[in-house]
Design a protein around this motif. Structure first.
Motif, PDB file in Angstrom:
ATOM      1  N   TRP A  56      13.858  46.688  -8.277  1.00  0.00           N
ATOM      2  CA  TRP A  56      12.675  45.849  -8.491  1.00  0.00           C
ATOM      3  C   TRP A  56      13.019  44.681  -9.399  1.00  0.00           C
ATOM      4  O   TRP A  56      12.660  43.531  -9.117  1.00  0.00           O
ATOM      5  N   LEU A  57      13.739  44.961 -10.496  1.00  0.00           N
ATOM      6  CA  LEU A  57      14.063  43.904 -11.451  1.00  0.00           C
ATOM      7  C   LEU A  57      14.955  42.850 -10.807  1.00  0.00           C
ATOM      8  O   LEU A  57      14.732  41.649 -10.986  1.00  0.00           O
ATOM      9  N   LEU A  78       7.820  38.441 -17.003  1.00  0.00           N
ATOM     10  CA  LEU A  78       7.704  38.201 -15.569  1.00  0.00           C
ATOM     11  C   LEU A  78       6.240  38.038 -15.131  1.00  0.00           C
ATOM     12  O   LEU A  78       5.960  37.930 -13.935  1.00  0.00           O
ATOM     13  N   THR A 114      15.080  42.050  -7.682  1.00  0.00           N
ATOM     14  CA  THR A 114      14.237  41.304  -6.740  1.00  0.00           C
ATOM     15  C   THR A 114      13.342  40.312  -7.477  1.00  0.00           C
ATOM     16  O   THR A 114      13.208  39.158  -7.059  1.00  0.00           O
ATOM     17  N   GLU A 115      12.726  40.755  -8.565  1.00  0.00           N
ATOM     18  CA  GLU A 115      11.849  39.875  -9.351  1.00  0.00           C
ATOM     19  C   GLU A 115      12.618  38.659  -9.867  1.00  0.00           C
ATOM     20  O   GLU A 115      12.117  37.531  -9.802  1.00  0.00           O
ATOM     21  N   ARG A 157       3.833  40.171 -15.143  1.00  0.00           N
ATOM     22  CA  ARG A 157       3.421  41.338 -14.368  1.00  0.00           C
ATOM     23  C   ARG A 157       2.566  42.218 -15.264  1.00  0.00           C
ATOM     24  O   ARG A 157       2.737  42.204 -16.484  1.00  0.00           O
ATOM     25  N   ALA A 214       7.919  43.090 -18.400  1.00  0.00           N
ATOM     26  CA  ALA A 214       6.686  42.853 -17.634  1.00  0.00           C
ATOM     27  C   ALA A 214       5.993  41.578 -18.100  1.00  0.00           C
ATOM     28  O   ALA A 214       5.577  40.752 -17.276  1.00  0.00           O
ATOM     29  N   GLN A 241      13.367  36.287  -6.885  1.00  0.00           N
ATOM     30  CA  GLN A 241      12.181  35.575  -6.421  1.00  0.00           C
ATOM     31  C   GLN A 241      11.788  34.438  -7.362  1.00  0.00           C
ATOM     32  O   GLN A 241      11.204  33.455  -6.932  1.00  0.00           O
ATOM     33  N   ARG A 242      12.116  34.594  -8.627  1.00  0.00           N
ATOM     34  CA  ARG A 242      11.774  33.571  -9.619  1.00  0.00           C
ATOM     35  C   ARG A 242      12.934  32.615  -9.893  1.00  0.00           C
ATOM     36  O   ARG A 242      12.836  31.751 -10.745  1.00  0.00           O
TER      37      ARG A 242
END
Length: 64
Positions: A11-12, A59, A14-15, A61, A56, A18-19
């Protein structure tokens, strides 16, 4: 290693992708080291609650 650990690392990564952020960018935003971020992504370490909250927030989130 648990499934949650694997999922967090994926997940990290990917995050960040994406950014268009680097591990160093996230480290600067969180106050964590670049090495710590890399260890979370590569599943060498499990982030504690404080580190997860910092990530979090950096990001934008929700902290769960």
């Amino acid at each position: 290693m648990t499934t949650h650990t694997y999922l967090f690392g994926a997940w990290l990564m990917t995050e960040l992708a994406q950014r268009n952020m680097s591990q160093m960018d996230l480290a600067r935003s969180t106050g964590l080291t670049r090495q710590a971020i890399g260890n979370y992504i590569n599943l060498n370490r499990i982030p504690n609650k404080d580190a997860m909250e910092k990530i979090a927030r950096a990001l934008h989130r929700p902290v769960e």
